[in-house]
Write a protein that holds these residues in place. Structure first.
Motif, PDB file in Angstrom:
ATOM      1  N   PRO A 105     -11.820  16.697  -7.456  1.00 18.03           N
ATOM      2  CA  PRO A 105     -12.503  17.697  -7.768  1.00 18.03           C
ATOM      3  C   PRO A 105     -12.286  18.952  -7.017  1.00 18.03           C
ATOM      4  CG  PRO A 105     -13.972  15.929  -8.265  1.00 18.03           C
ATOM      5  CD  PRO A 105     -12.921  15.259  -7.609  1.00 18.03           C
ATOM      6  N   GLY A 106     -11.793  20.002  -7.349  1.00 21.35           N
ATOM      7  CA  GLY A 106     -11.390  21.179  -6.866  1.00 21.35           C
ATOM      8  C   GLY A 106      -9.916  21.216  -6.534  1.00 21.35           C
ATOM      9  N   GLY A 107      -9.359  20.226  -6.443  1.00 19.19           N
ATOM     10  CA  GLY A 107      -7.670  19.928  -6.341  1.00 19.19           C
ATOM     11  C   GLY A 107      -7.229  20.110  -5.055  1.00 19.19           C
ATOM     12  N   GLN A 108      -8.194  20.403  -3.835  1.00 19.17           N
ATOM     13  CA  GLN A 108      -7.752  20.444  -2.524  1.00 19.17           C
ATOM     14  C   GLN A 108      -7.741  19.463  -1.841  1.00 19.17           C
ATOM     15  OE1 GLN A 108      -6.525  23.563  -1.544  1.00 19.17           O
ATOM     16  NE2 GLN A 108      -6.775  23.861  -3.728  1.00 19.17           N
ATOM     17  N   THR A 109      -8.230  18.301  -2.526  1.00 21.87           N
ATOM     18  CA  THR A 109      -8.141  16.743  -1.589  1.00 21.87           C
ATOM     19  C   THR A 109      -7.667  15.769  -2.722  1.00 21.87           C
ATOM     20  OG1 THR A 109     -10.550  16.259  -2.481  1.00 21.87           O
ATOM     21  CG2 THR A 109     -10.214  17.114  -0.369  1.00 21.87           C
ATOM     22  N   THR A 110      -7.216  14.781  -2.268  1.00 18.90           N
ATOM     23  CA  THR A 110      -6.279  13.767  -2.886  1.00 18.90           C
ATOM     24  C   THR A 110      -6.975  12.276  -2.706  1.00 18.90           C
ATOM     25  OG1 THR A 110      -4.604  15.195  -2.809  1.00 18.90           O
ATOM     26  CG2 THR A 110      -3.992  12.732  -3.344  1.00 18.90           C
ATOM     27  N   ARG A 111      -6.994  11.577  -3.779  1.00 18.28           N
ATOM     28  CA  ARG A 111      -7.242  10.425  -3.417  1.00 18.28           C
ATOM     29  C   ARG A 111      -5.969   9.363  -3.454  1.00 18.28           C
ATOM     30  NH1 ARG A 111     -11.253   6.783  -1.987  1.00 18.28           N
ATOM     31  NH2 ARG A 111     -12.509   8.351  -2.703  1.00 18.28           N
ATOM     32  N   MET A 112      -5.920   8.862  -2.346  1.00 12.90           N
ATOM     33  CA  MET A 112      -4.496   8.135  -2.279  1.00 12.90           C
ATOM     34  C   MET A 112      -4.806   6.750  -2.135  1.00 12.90           C
ATOM     35  SD  MET A 112      -1.685   8.716   0.864  1.00 12.90           S
ATOM     36  CE  MET A 112      -2.754   7.770   2.115  1.00 12.90           C
ATOM     37  N   THR A 113      -4.115   6.098  -3.103  1.00 17.22           N
ATOM     38  CA  THR A 113      -4.362   4.545  -3.422  1.00 17.22           C
ATOM     39  C   THR A 113      -3.055   3.735  -3.324  1.00 17.22           C
ATOM     40  OG1 THR A 113      -6.546   5.013  -4.711  1.00 17.22           O
ATOM     41  CG2 THR A 113      -5.240   2.821  -4.937  1.00 17.22           C
ATOM     42  N   ASP A 114      -3.164   2.766  -2.625  1.00 19.70           N
ATOM     43  CA  ASP A 114      -2.090   1.637  -2.535  1.00 19.70           C
ATOM     44  C   ASP A 114      -2.515   0.293  -2.953  1.00 19.70           C
ATOM     45  OD1 ASP A 114       0.299   2.493  -0.537  1.00 19.70           O
ATOM     46  OD2 ASP A 114      -1.595   3.365   0.469  1.00 19.70           O
ATOM     47  N   ARG A 115      -1.769   0.015  -4.025  1.00 24.14           N
ATOM     48  CA  ARG A 115      -2.228  -1.395  -4.671  1.00 24.14           C
ATOM     49  C   ARG A 115      -0.743  -2.057  -4.460  1.00 24.14           C
ATOM     50  NH1 ARG A 115      -6.244  -0.338  -8.514  1.00 24.14           N
ATOM     51  NH2 ARG A 115      -6.369   1.787  -8.894  1.00 24.14           N
ATOM     52  N   VAL A 116      -0.975  -3.257  -4.074  1.00 22.71           N
ATOM     53  CA  VAL A 116       0.130  -4.308  -3.569  1.00 22.71           C
ATOM     54  C   VAL A 116      -0.298  -5.482  -4.191  1.00 22.71           C
ATOM     55  CG1 VAL A 116       1.385  -5.484  -1.743  1.00 22.71           C
ATOM     56  CG2 VAL A 116       0.585  -2.989  -1.372  1.00 22.71           C
ATOM     57  N   HIS A 117       0.874  -6.007  -5.296  1.00 24.83           N
ATOM     58  CA  HIS A 117       0.648  -7.172  -5.913  1.00 24.83           C
ATOM     59  C   HIS A 117       1.714  -8.278  -5.017  1.00 24.83           C
ATOM     60  CE1 HIS A 117      -1.205  -5.154  -9.208  1.00 24.83           C
ATOM     61  NE2 HIS A 117      -0.323  -4.114  -9.006  1.00 24.83           N
ATOM     62  N   THR A 118       0.806  -9.261  -4.296  1.00 22.41           N
ATOM     63  CA  THR A 118       1.600 -10.347  -3.591  1.00 22.41           C
ATOM     64  C   THR A 118       0.873 -11.423  -3.360  1.00 22.41           C
ATOM     65  OG1 THR A 118       2.695 -10.258  -1.386  1.00 22.41           O
ATOM     66  CG2 THR A 118       0.708  -9.073  -1.653  1.00 22.41           C
ATOM     67  N   ALA A 119       1.646 -12.450  -2.933  1.00 20.97           N
ATOM     68  CA  ALA A 119       0.738 -13.593  -2.605  1.00 20.97           C
ATOM     69  C   ALA A 119       0.163 -13.451  -1.157  1.00 20.97           C
ATOM     70  CB  ALA A 119       1.868 -14.874  -2.371  1.00 20.97           C
ATOM     71  N   VAL A 120       0.291 -12.437  -0.258  1.00 23.39           N
ATOM     72  CA  VAL A 120      -0.178 -12.494   0.712  1.00 23.39           C
ATOM     73  C   VAL A 120      -1.658 -11.877   0.551  1.00 23.39           C
ATOM     74  CG1 VAL A 120      -0.035 -11.156   3.159  1.00 23.39           C
ATOM     75  CG2 VAL A 120       2.116 -11.683   1.760  1.00 23.39           C
ATOM     76  N   PRO A 121      -2.547 -12.424   1.311  1.00 28.43           N
ATOM     77  CA  PRO A 121      -3.916 -12.146   1.212  1.00 28.43           C
ATOM     78  C   PRO A 121      -4.423 -10.851   1.686  1.00 28.43           C
ATOM     79  CG  PRO A 121      -3.610 -13.830   2.880  1.00 28.43           C
ATOM     80  CD  PRO A 121      -2.359 -13.631   2.133  1.00 28.43           C
ATOM     81  N   ALA A 122      -5.248 -10.198   1.353  1.00 29.06           N
ATOM     82  CA  ALA A 122      -5.578  -8.855   1.466  1.00 29.06           C
ATOM     83  C   ALA A 122      -6.202  -8.757   3.318  1.00 29.06           C
ATOM     84  CB  ALA A 122      -6.912  -8.313   1.049  1.00 29.06           C
ATOM     85  N   VAL A 123      -6.765 -10.097   3.770  1.00 28.99           N
ATOM     86  CA  VAL A 123      -6.998 -10.057   5.037  1.00 28.99           C
ATOM     87  C   VAL A 123      -6.043  -9.555   6.104  1.00 28.99           C
ATOM     88  CG1 VAL A 123      -7.005 -12.372   5.341  1.00 28.99           C
ATOM     89  CG2 VAL A 123      -8.493 -11.089   6.903  1.00 28.99           C
ATOM     90  N   ALA A 124      -4.807 -10.199   5.549  1.00 26.27           N
ATOM     91  CA  ALA A 124      -3.686 -10.078   6.452  1.00 26.27           C
ATOM     92  C   ALA A 124      -2.939  -8.486   6.325  1.00 26.27           C
ATOM     93  CB  ALA A 124      -2.591 -11.164   5.841  1.00 26.27           C
ATOM     94  N   LEU A 125      -3.231  -7.592   5.362  1.00 23.52           N
ATOM     95  CA  LEU A 125      -2.661  -6.506   4.977  1.00 23.52           C
ATOM     96  C   LEU A 125      -3.656  -5.291   5.246  1.00 23.52           C
ATOM     97  CD1 LEU A 125      -1.240  -7.555   1.655  1.00 23.52           C
ATOM     98  CD2 LEU A 125       0.078  -7.138   3.651  1.00 23.52           C
ATOM     99  N   ARG A 126      -4.955  -5.742   5.561  1.00 22.04           N
ATOM    100  CA  ARG A 126      -5.900  -4.573   5.606  1.00 22.04           C
ATOM    101  C   ARG A 126      -5.588  -3.837   6.849  1.00 22.04           C
ATOM    102  NH1 ARG A 126     -10.403  -7.489   5.168  1.00 22.04           N
ATOM    103  NH2 ARG A 126     -10.195  -7.543   2.779  1.00 22.04           N
ATOM    104  N   SER A 127      -5.428  -4.221   7.848  1.00 24.29           N
ATOM    105  CA  SER A 127      -5.060  -3.218   9.117  1.00 24.29           C
ATOM    106  C   SER A 127      -3.870  -2.302   8.860  1.00 24.29           C
ATOM    107  CB  SER A 127      -4.783  -4.186  10.255  1.00 24.29           C
ATOM    108  OG  SER A 127      -3.799  -5.112  10.301  1.00 24.29           O
ATOM    109  N   THR A 128      -2.701  -2.930   8.207  1.00 23.24           N
ATOM    110  CA  THR A 128      -1.551  -2.242   7.880  1.00 23.24           C
ATOM    111  C   THR A 128      -2.087  -0.898   7.031  1.00 23.24           C
ATOM    112  OG1 THR A 128      -0.145  -4.201   8.057  1.00 23.24           O
ATOM    113  CG2 THR A 128       0.553  -2.225   6.623  1.00 23.24           C
ATOM    114  N   PHE A 129      -2.471  -0.937   5.979  1.00 19.86           N
ATOM    115  CA  PHE A 129      -2.833   0.006   5.077  1.00 19.86           C
ATOM    116  C   PHE A 129      -4.021   1.026   5.601  1.00 19.86           C
ATOM    117  CE2 PHE A 129      -0.574  -2.757   2.474  1.00 19.86           C
ATOM    118  CZ  PHE A 129       0.229  -1.983   1.745  1.00 19.86           C
ATOM    119  N   ALA A 130      -4.945   0.523   6.533  1.00 20.83           N
ATOM    120  CA  ALA A 130      -5.600   1.551   6.879  1.00 20.83           C
ATOM    121  C   ALA A 130      -4.964   2.102   8.383  1.00 20.83           C
ATOM    122  CB  ALA A 130      -6.778   0.582   7.888  1.00 20.83           C
ATOM    123  N   PHE A 131      -4.108   1.729   8.857  1.00 25.29           N
ATOM    124  CA  PHE A 131      -3.203   2.599   9.753  1.00 25.29           C
ATOM    125  C   PHE A 131      -2.210   3.434   8.877  1.00 25.29           C
ATOM    126  CE2 PHE A 131       1.123   3.340  11.626  1.00 25.29           C
ATOM    127  CZ  PHE A 131       1.041   3.677  12.639  1.00 25.29           C
TER     128      PHE A 131
END
Length: 450
Positions: A105-131
């Motif tokens: 709302p307001g247009g000055q900020t953006t919700r950025m979302t990464d959706r990855v469909h893979t067999a790799v579990p989220a716990v192995a990817l979390r630090s990568t996408f936080a970075f």
């Protein structure tokens, strides 16, 4: 399986999407602790391909999907296989990565979302996408600060662009909308490269350039033999002087010349002192080299604003001390060097990039600028912090003899065991904000432990 990671970025959708579409984005998004390298970036988020390098000469190829390209809200890439070196990646299963950007709302900020469909579990990817999300948000914030200070897109010539600092700095600049011209020694016809002879640079080398960032120089680390010391000196002083002279004489040339330097200027043995840009040089080998190196880059009288970035111990697993120490500490074999009482003045790699960036546009920075965290640590504190971040003990101190075996007695004294409490006074005086002034925060970010 897979992951969905979302955060809010203080920038418009157009700005966030444009950042991802520019050269350098892949370099800025790759976590430095992972054994990956950017071989080639996609020329287009609509239908291009990107290539990553993996250990053992293996490859990871990503194809952008034209049918799902929706700027500035969405682009999608999928891993594909084309050749034997890419087949092993198939063992991890499919990989589909959806990048989504939605205006808040307001247009000055953006919700950025990464959706990855893979067999790799989220716990192995979390630090990568936080970075990745931190990098995007922090980089965009610095570019916004620069624009508000009046910086416009520049053409910037960079030497040493293939080194650890050079690769990340040029990627930061190009994602911010600047044009980078890499000065290389080989013959080149590339649009964004120019051939540079450090001994006899062409008179027109810097024509049409707005600023120069000079990073080139032989690695300082190594045994301090006569041959090594001559190479360290000769790769810096003469080439810097000649490049500065060409910059000052260039037609439609640069107005800013930013040169690498080092806190070795102050001398290695400075116990109990707090060193700032006004302190005199030391009396050892590195101090003499840095003094002459800076003198070669001081051409304000010729119409250039010159800045010498006196760099501390850079923290990144991509190179330097942390690259050497990380595997030892990860194996539980780490500990302090020498007595551990010596003060280490360090800086996070991204904070160093910010210093170079700010030097381009902030006229208050001129002459020597200490690029160090305002929170130096002792050798013991460094070892303990690195061990805590990696969740490993630090019970194996390394006596002073250890570094001497690798660097020689003089090299160990002036590099590994240097005692220098350096403060970034010039930056603090202009209220410069560091991304990661605390060592623990820096190491957690750089090593994927945040």
């Amino acid at each position: 399986m897979g992951i969905v990671h979302s955060s809010t970025v203080d920038a418009t959708c157009d700005e966030v999407f444009a950042w991802h579409s520019r050269p350098g984005a892949l370099h800025r998004l790759l976590p430095p602790w992972q054994p990956m390298s950017a071989i080639s970036e996609s020329p287009s988020l609509a239908d291009g391909q990107a290539m990553l390098g993996l250990p053992g000469g293996l490859r990871w190829r990503a194809q952008h999907r034209a049918d799902e390209f929706d700027p500035p809200h969405r682009f999608v890439d999928e891993r594909i296989t084309d050749g034997a070196r890419e087949l092993p990646a198939v063992l991890s299963g499919p990989w589909r990565h959806e990048h989504e950007f939605a205006a808040e709302p307001g247009g000055q900020t953006t919700r950025m979302t990464d959706r990855v469909h893979t067999a790799v579990p989220a716990v192995a990817l979390r630090s990568t996408f936080a970075f990745r999300h931190r990098q995007v948000a922090d980089d965009l914030a610095r570019h916004r600060q620069a624009r508000e200070a009046g910086l416009v897109p520049l053409t910037i010539a960079v030497t040493g662009a293939s080194g650890m600092v050079g690769q990340q700095l040029t990627a930061f600049l190009t994602t911010g909308g600047h044009r980078v011209i890499r000065l290389v020694r080989a013959r080149t016809d590339a649009a964004d490269e120019r051939t540079w002879d450090p001994h006899v640079p062409a008179a027109d080398l810097l024509n049409g350039v707005d600023a120069v960032i000079h990073l080139a120089g032989a690695p300082i680390a190594g045994r301090f033999t006569d041959a090594h010391k001559a190479q360290v000196r000769d790769s810096r002083v003469g080439p810097t002087r000649r490049l500065t002279e060409v910059a000052a004489a260039a037609a439609d040339g640069p107005s800013v010349f930013v040169s690498a330097s080092a806190i070795g200027y102050y001398g290695h043995n400075q116990p109990g002192k707090t060193l700032t840009e006004t302190d005199p040089p030391g009396d050892d080998f590195l101090a003499a080299v840095v003094r002459d190196w800076e003198g070669a880059a001081a051409a304000d009288a010729a119409g250039l604003r010159c800045v010498q970035v006196r760099t501390g111990i850079v923290q990144s697993p991509l190179g330097g001390v942390l690259r050497v120490q990380r595997p030892l500490f990860a194996a539980g074999l780490g500990g302090r060097l020498g007595s551990g009482r010596q003060v280490l003045s360090w800086i996070d790699l991204d904070d160093l990039i910010d210093v170079y960036h700010r030097a381009l546009y902030d006229d208050r920075l001129t002459g020597p600028v200490n690029a160090t965290s305002p929170e130096p640590v002792t050798g013991s504190q460094y070892a303990n912090t690195l061990g805590q971040v990696l969740h490993r003990p630090t019970l194996l101190p390394v006596p002073a003899l250890g570094p001497s075996l690798i660097l020689g007695r003089q090299g160990a004294r002036e590099l590994a065991l240097a005692d220098q409490h350096v403060q970034p006074s010039a930056l603090l005086q202009i209220n410069h904000r560091f991304r990661r002034p605390a060592l623990r925060t820096s190491l957690r970010h750089q090593l994927g432990k945040a």
